[in-house]
Design a protein around this motif. Structure first.
Motif, mmCIF file in Angstrom:
data_model
loop_
_atom_site.group_PDB
_atom_site.id
_atom_site.type_symbol
_atom_site.label_atom_id
_atom_site.label_comp_id
_atom_site.label_asym_id
_atom_site.label_seq_id
_atom_site.Cartn_x
_atom_site.Cartn_y
_atom_site.Cartn_z
ATOM 1 N N MET A 1 0.834 -1.214 0.000
ATOM 2 C CA MET A 1 0.000 0.000 0.000
ATOM 3 C C MET A 1 0.861 1.254 0.000
ATOM 4 O O MET A 1 1.782 1.378 0.782
ATOM 5 N N GLU A 2 0.530 2.162 -0.881
ATOM 6 C CA GLU A 2 1.280 3.421 -0.984
ATOM 7 C C GLU A 2 0.886 4.332 0.166
ATOM 8 O O GLU A 2 -0.246 4.763 0.259
ATOM 9 N N PHE B 1 -4.680 18.586 9.722
ATOM 10 C CA PHE B 1 -4.912 17.235 10.228
ATOM 11 C C PHE B 1 -4.855 16.281 9.052
ATOM 12 O O PHE B 1 -5.301 16.601 7.958
ATOM 13 N N ARG B 2 -4.239 15.102 9.254
ATOM 14 C CA ARG B 2 -4.213 14.142 8.151
ATOM 15 C C ARG B 2 -4.350 12.730 8.678
ATOM 16 O O ARG B 2 -4.032 12.433 9.833
ATOM 17 N N MET B 3 -4.853 11.866 7.812
ATOM 18 C CA MET B 3 -4.989 10.448 8.147
ATOM 19 C C MET B 3 -4.565 9.635 6.945
ATOM 20 O O MET B 3 -4.877 9.982 5.808
ATOM 21 N N PHE B 4 -3.840 8.536 7.225
ATOM 22 C CA PHE B 4 -3.424 7.645 6.140
ATOM 23 C C PHE B 4 -4.331 6.431 6.093
ATOM 24 O O PHE B 4 -4.914 6.027 7.100
ATOM 25 N N ALA B 5 -4.407 5.827 4.899
ATOM 26 C CA ALA B 5 -5.184 4.599 4.760
ATOM 27 C C ALA B 5 -4.517 3.514 5.603
ATOM 28 O O ALA B 5 -3.292 3.437 5.678
ATOM 29 N N GLY B 6 -5.333 2.710 6.259
ATOM 30 C CA GLY B 6 -4.798 1.587 7.012
ATOM 31 C C GLY B 6 -4.120 1.982 8.307
ATOM 32 O O GLY B 6 -3.241 1.265 8.783
ATOM 33 N N GLU B 7 -4.502 3.113 8.896
ATOM 34 C CA GLU B 7 -3.954 3.462 10.207
ATOM 35 C C GLU B 7 -5.091 3.759 11.178
ATOM 36 O O GLU B 7 -6.204 4.103 10.787
ATOM 37 N N VAL B 8 -4.756 3.597 12.458
ATOM 38 C CA VAL B 8 -5.691 4.023 13.495
ATOM 39 C C VAL B 8 -5.107 5.295 14.102
ATOM 40 O O VAL B 8 -3.969 5.305 14.562
ATOM 41 N N HIS B 9 -5.904 6.344 14.051
ATOM 42 C CA HIS B 9 -5.419 7.660 14.438
ATOM 43 C C HIS B 9 -6.249 8.139 15.625
ATOM 44 O O HIS B 9 -7.452 7.957 15.654
ATOM 45 N N LYS C 1 -8.530 -2.105 9.613
ATOM 46 C CA LYS C 1 -7.252 -1.469 9.341
ATOM 47 C C LYS C 1 -6.497 -2.252 8.265
ATOM 48 O O LYS C 1 -5.933 -1.669 7.331
ATOM 49 N N SER C 2 -6.534 -3.580 8.382
ATOM 50 C CA SER C 2 -5.810 -4.397 7.404
ATOM 51 C C SER C 2 -6.460 -4.297 6.026
ATOM 52 O O SER C 2 -5.829 -4.573 5.021
ATOM 53 N N LEU D 1 -14.080 -5.235 19.952
ATOM 54 C CA LEU D 1 -14.064 -4.056 19.097
ATOM 55 C C LEU D 1 -12.674 -3.848 18.488
ATOM 56 O O LEU D 1 -12.536 -3.551 17.300
ATOM 57 N N PHE D 2 -11.654 -4.046 19.304
ATOM 58 C CA PHE D 2 -10.292 -3.858 18.800
ATOM 59 C C PHE D 2 -9.955 -4.875 17.705
ATOM 60 O O PHE D 2 -9.252 -4.558 16.752
ATOM 61 N N ARG D 3 -10.460 -6.079 17.867
ATOM 62 C CA ARG D 3 -10.255 -7.084 16.826
ATOM 63 C C ARG D 3 -10.841 -6.585 15.500
ATOM 64 O O ARG D 3 -10.198 -6.658 14.449
ATOM 65 N N VAL D 4 -12.053 -6.014 15.590
ATOM 66 C CA VAL D 4 -12.713 -5.502 14.389
ATOM 67 C C VAL D 4 -11.940 -4.318 13.811
ATOM 68 O O VAL D 4 -11.753 -4.202 12.598
#
Lengths: 348, 507
Positions: free
Chosen positions: B1-2, B28-36, B191-192, B183-186
């Motif tokens: 993933m880029e 403010f910014r957020m990337f794909a596949g992250e938890v912010h 995220k993946s 919830l964290f599992r979800v």
């Protein structure tokens, strides 16, 4: 200026004045007031006089709506009250006797109060939804009125009784004074005691109010009782105006006019904060609208359509959301037209 | 993933409410596949930024780009269509509809003639729930499920659309340990799949467990953006508060102070309100803070409601100063000085559209009755003195209470109850959903109240807080008080072990 515009009575008053202006422009005699025998006459005076029953009913409706309820039975209660009063007067054989009139009016208003207590019982004790609970009396009330008059339209001849709706005191219609006294009493009770604030609390959040120790049941019950009592008085005024107790026509659809008057006055149907002054302006607005229809010579067949159209406009003008929407409309149209079909954004 | 390009980029975001600037030139910014995580005290601008991002509030200045394209959301619906879904702290579902209807609301699968395709809707709901690993009947009515399950349904609803960005505003405040793990599992699963998740929570542990990156706001301004692994907790708290951590330390308890003859103000014996609590005993001493600890479902709130006349007792007796007293309604309880602050501030506490003034004077006025209205001048004086005493901000008594932040709303509720000069005050989750600063203030306030002789029952799901505030701790299990221990000898871990220990057989 913006402080004036933000006042909650600003738009209701604008609407009322606009209606009066419309009438005056189309026929200047609308605002003319003449004096005969020390009495004032004219369309505006008629509005003061004819609005009295609606005013009383709308005041009661305001209190009920503030508790997040609604009272559909007010028209039927008017019919019951008129039937009781006129039946007692007719049966007495002495229609001009003040004592007879006092008993008749007292009993009739008492009947209205009983009807209101019944509504309040169904809603606050048994927990029935207000619209259903008051529908019972709305339908049954006219039947009860017919039962009291024996199925006929009772008519009487009594000058003192006639005086209430048609008489004059100090140049102004007596019925208008009845309105004023009712407005003053309701406003005093609501705002000089804590009842107004507690009613608003119950209307906005009944459970939180209960937990804060507010007697929510008593307050709701009281609102319906007050509404019934005021409808009882309105029934007297109505029957005094036509000197007859017509169980089918008395107060017909007045519940809708009253609800509309309350809403026009800026009180939300969702309950909570209410405005007595707003309701007063709202009731005058509805009465003016009715005069307008007669005055402009709208054919009876299309009257409901005309009324509906005006009401829609009036409600929209008072809606903050609609005004904001109209204010943003030019900008929206611009962005809409700048979005071309192939998705390219026009440079802003 | 880029990962070079952010999925969401907010530049120069500014939001003003009349003269107040709620958000001032924030990037403010957020990337794909992250938890912010977005951190800050109440009033820092977290909610405002979330609302701007999800289309609930327009920006006065600034630009939002999603996937490199500039976007403008007029409504939350627009944001949802673009792939930004939100689960709010206060669950905004319809309790009278079924689980399936709630999940599909607003995008119901249509059959021919535009009618709703019910089998498809239930299938869709079942799949969404299966994604979360939840075994809930989609045809069941939402209100029949506990709050925690409703929360999970709200999340299922949010992720059942084609979601790119998922905003979770205090998602764990009503979940217990297992549910949080679930919830964290979800969250990790999403995220993946490349979803960007904005996780807003005041539980620092959870933030550190799940988040990759943290953005800190203070007073509507950006403090900075940090990798979680590179930011020490103590530094985070400092950045949020803008003051040193030493100032945060709780008020020291008066050690070794023991009332020579502790007098019991309230004693409960065999209190039962099924199914919540059965046969609970409790003694409350003058001037103490009794912490109540227990797992979700152990009857914490039910106990509070039974002690304060909100729910009627099915069995048992409550004595106040040794006198058996029937608390048949909240009104009756208030009149003998027993007051209750509900965990549901908005639905069972405040009258949102009424002013701070009216909310503070409400209970006192209700006690005095309709006719004995408190004079206007006296009302203002009373409200102003409480606003000052509890440091309610903004100090404007005519402001509708619904516009205040959570911590200040809680203080208004406390002011209302304290104005009654109560003897016993039962606080159910008084610090839920409020930020660190206000939390410490309320904890300290509770201690001060006890010092004046008031008896306090302090209920919280956070064991650490129960220990910190309580002089003694009552442990609840299955609706019974199984133990009352002095808090000095307990640690969070030992308390957790007591709370979570398997039920003993009657011996």
């Amino acid at each position: 200026m913006s402080a004036v515009m933000k006042h909650r009575l600003f738009w209701p008053l604008v609407v009322l004045l606009a209606l009066i202006l419309l009438n005056t422009v189309s026929r200047p005699s609308f605002v003319r007031i003449t004096v005969h025998d020390g009495r004032l006459y004219g369309s505006l005076i008629d509005i003061l006089r004819n609005s009295a029953p609606l005013m009383l009913v709308a005041l009661g409706m305001t209190l009920v709506i503030a508790t997040r309820g609604i009272d559909l039975s007010v028209g039927a209660i008017m019919a019951v009250s008129g039937a009781v009063a006129l039946t007692i007067i007719q049966d007495s054989g002495d229609p001009a006797n003040p004592a007879v009139l006092a008993v008749a009016i007292g009993t009739a208003v008492g009947a209205g109060l009983v009807c209101g207590l019944w509504n309040g019982f169904l809603i606050s004790v048994l927990g029935i939804q207000p619209i259903i609970a008051t529908l019972v009396l709305m339908l049954a009330g006219r039947g009860i009125a017919l039962l009291i008059t024996g199925g006929f339209i009772t008519t009487i001849n009594s000058d003192p009784y006639k005086f209430m709706a048609q008489g004059y005191v100090l140049g102004l219609p007596f019925a208008f004074y009845v309105s004023l006294v009712a407005i003053a009493i309701v406003a005093l009770i609501e705002r000089r005691t804590a009842l107004g604030m507690l009613t608003e609390a119950v209307g906005i959040n009944p459970e939180a109010s209960r937990l804060a120790g507010v007697r929510a049941r008593g307050i709701i019950w009281g609102a319906y009782a007050a509404s019934g009592l005021l409808a009882g008085f309105a029934g007297i005024l109505y029957s005094s105006n036509i000197m007859a107790a017509d169980a089918n026509a008395a107060g017909l659809y007045i519940e809708l006019d009253a609800i509309l008057a309350v809403v026009l006055g800026g009180t939300s149907l969702a309950g909570g904060t209410f405005s007595i002054a707003g309701t007063v302006v709202g009731a005058f607005t509805i009465q003016t609208l009715k005069s307008t229809i007669t005055f402009l010579g709208v054919p009876p067949a299309v009257t409901p359509v005309f009324m509906a159209a005006v009401v829609v406009v009036v409600v929209l003008v008072q809606s903050r959301r609609f005004r904001r929407f109209m204010g943003r409309l030019p900008a929206r149209l611009r962005t809409w037209t700048s979005r071309t079909p192939d998705g390219a954004e026009a440079a802003s | 993933m880029e990962n070079a390009l952010p999925l969401v980029q907010v530049t120069g975001a500014t939001v003003r409410f009349q003269s107040d600037t709620a958000l001032d030139d924030v990037d403010f910014r957020m990337f794909a596949g992250e938890v912010h995580s977005l951190m800050g005290e109440n009033g820092a601008g977290k909610s405002t930024l979330i609302k701007a991002l999800t289309g609930a509030l327009p920006l006065d200045a600034g630009v939002i780009t999603l996937d490199g394209r500039t976007v403008q959301f007029a409504t939350p619906h627009d944001a949802q269509l673009a792939g930004i879904s939100t689960v709010y702290q206060e669950i905004d579902l319809l309790p009278n509809l079924t689980v399936a209807e709630n999940i599909a609301l607003g995008r119901e699968p249509r059959g021919r003639l535009g009618s709703i395709d019910w089998p498809a809707m239930r299938r869709l709901a079942r799949e969404a729930l299966a994604d979360l690993g939840l075994d809930i009947d989609p045809a069941s009515v939402l209100a029949t499920h506990p709050l925690a399950v409703q929360q999970l349904v709200a999340i299922a609803r949010a992720i059942s659309t084609d979601v790119k960005v998922l905003v979770l505003d205090e998602p764990t405040s009503s979940l217990d340990f297992d549910e949080v793990a679930e919830l964290f599992r979800v969250i990790r699963e999403l995220k993946s799949r490349g979803v960007a998740i904005l996780f807003v929570s005041h539980f620092l542990d959870q933030v550190y467990e799940i988040c990759d990156r943290i953005t800190v706001l203070r007073n509507g301004r950006l403090v900075g953006e940090y990798l979680t692994t590179e930011l020490l907790r103590i530094d985070l708290v400092q950045k949020m508060l803008g003051r040193s951590a030493a100032a945060l330390a709780a008020r020291p308890r008066l050690d070794g102070y023991e009332d020579p003859d502790p007098s019991v103000t309230l004693s409960a014996r065999g209190v039962t309100v099924l199914p919540g609590i059965a046969d609970a005993d409790l003694d409350l001493v003058e001037g103490e803070v009794l912490g109540v600890a227990g797992l979700l479902g152990s009857g914490r709130s039910e106990l509070a409601r039974a002690l304060t006349g909100v729910d009627r007792l099915e069995a048992g007796i409550i004595r106040i100063d040794g006198q058996a007293t029937r608390l048949s309604s909240p009104r009756r309880a208030l009149s003998v000085g027993v007051v209750y602050s509900s965990e549901n501030r908005r639905t069972e506490g405040l009258i949102g559209e009424l002013s701070v003034l009216e909310n503070i004077t409400l209970a006192l006025q209700a006690q005095r009755g309709i006719l004995r209205r408190i004079r206007s001048a006296r009302q203002r004086e009373l409200a102003a003195s409480w606003v000052e005493a509890l440091d309610i901000r903004p100090p404007d008594i005519d402001r509708p209470v619904g516009t205040l932040s959570g911590g200040n709303q809680q203080k208004v509720l406390l002011a209302r109850l304290l104005a009654l000069s109560p003897r016993v005050i039962v606080l159910d989750e008084p610090t839920r959903g409020i930020d660190v600063g206000a939390k410490v203030e309320i904890q300290n306030l509770v201690g001060e109240l006890a010092d004046t002789g008031l008896s306090v029952v302090f209920i919280s799901a956070e064991l650490e807080e129960v220990l910190r505030v309580g002089t003694r701790v009552a442990i609840l299990q299955n609706g019974r008080v199984v133990d009352v221990l002095p808090s000095d000898g307990l640690t969070t871990d030992s308390l957790l072990a007591l709370v979570a220990r398997p039920e003993e057989d009657e011996s």
